[in-house]
Scaffold this active site. Sequence first.
Site: not given
Length: 454
Positions: A91, A97, A100, A173, A285, A319, A384, A410
């Site tokens: 990238c 940026c 990432c 992107c 997600q 989900n 979750d 997460c």
Amino acid sequence: MGGWVGALAVGIGKMGVLSFLLEVVMAVARVERLDDKGRGVARVEGKVVFIEGALPEELVRFSVVEEKRRFARAQLMEVMAPSALRVVPPCPLYVRCGGCDLQHLQVSEQRAYKQSQWLAQLARLGGVVPERVGAPLFGEAWEYRYRARLAVVDGVMGFRTRGGHDVVAVLDCLVLTQALRGVLPEVALVVAQIGGCVEVELHAGDEGVAVGLRLAQGVDVVAVARRVEAMAIEGVAWWLALGRGDFYPLAGVLDEQMAKTAFLLRYGLLQKALEIEFSPNDFTQVNREVNRLMVEKVIELLALEAGDEVVDFFCGLGNFSLPLAYLGTQVVAVEGVESMTRKLKRQARMLGLSKRVRVECVDLFKPSREAIRRWGQVDKWLLDPPRAGAKALIEKMGRERPSRVVYVSCNPATLARDAGLLVARGYVLQEALMMDMFVQTAHIECVAVFELGG
């Protein structure tokens, strides 16, 4: 070399500003490892230095940008001896940026790093080691994101700069799915022309794209809606929100009756035998491929038998609840957000699954003991939670409790904490595995299976 920043006032009196900065602020170090944010960790005269963009074993030159008593944050200036694992980020915006943070590391090594990182946190923070480490779940390294949020400053749309608040203009992107990449330039043009937009949300379904424009307070929403309507983009459904409020479909802003027929996105599960509807107001997600693998893996890990019932905590849109019900399981779906429970009931009804899904709206950060006792009579739990974890739920467990708990996380830190709480209550961590939901970043997601009494 200690006290780089603190010594600045003294140093300036002894030498020129430029030579002082080069001698004191600039330094060279050998990187030892990566931390949980993907930053290189080095030690200089006993002080830990976090160097963004540096890799283990590299000899680097860095510049201190913030110094605390026990650590310092630094900017990578030069890689003097690069790691064999370093790659050229594809990238062109990567240096600035903040979207990432691991593109400079080979993808296979990103996954190895994440695997070691979450296991280390599990042991260090929770004092728990799984009996078995399962194979990680992962998908494509690029074009995997079906959802993204971009900032808008002075009409320029993009991601925030690395470690800052400025915006890097983004017209493409590499991690966004092809459908979102295709509309980015046109969306940026609309945003630049309408004025008043402070944030953009991009959502892709299996078919179609929705773009949510968040407007600043005081903006004339109807006037913006008319301008957006005049700049239609093929295949894009527009939604508008004012301040921190919910998004409303563009047609609904202009005609209240039209809001009821808003275009909704869908994503498929169980080989697309089941489709779940969602809008820009709903959490879904980011990584559709890994989500599909995750749902299938969680169903497998629940080890369901005929007649089993499952409590699905923090169920969201369903989900997990809807696929479980579709496969014949009785599900108690518990969620703290009332709007989500209404949508789940509607979807269960549309799919003919209402008799298998009982939906409850309960604040799971303040559950009553009566509710815990009721849920404890169900033999299998699925957790979750958001990043905060499920501490309150676990701490209120009584004598009646499930024999099996599958925990989707997460946040490895709160998973580690909650794993320690579950083990203290008689559970054994039988199996755990990592999911690479956010490739090119340091973010880690996990699944853990706890069995009561071993």
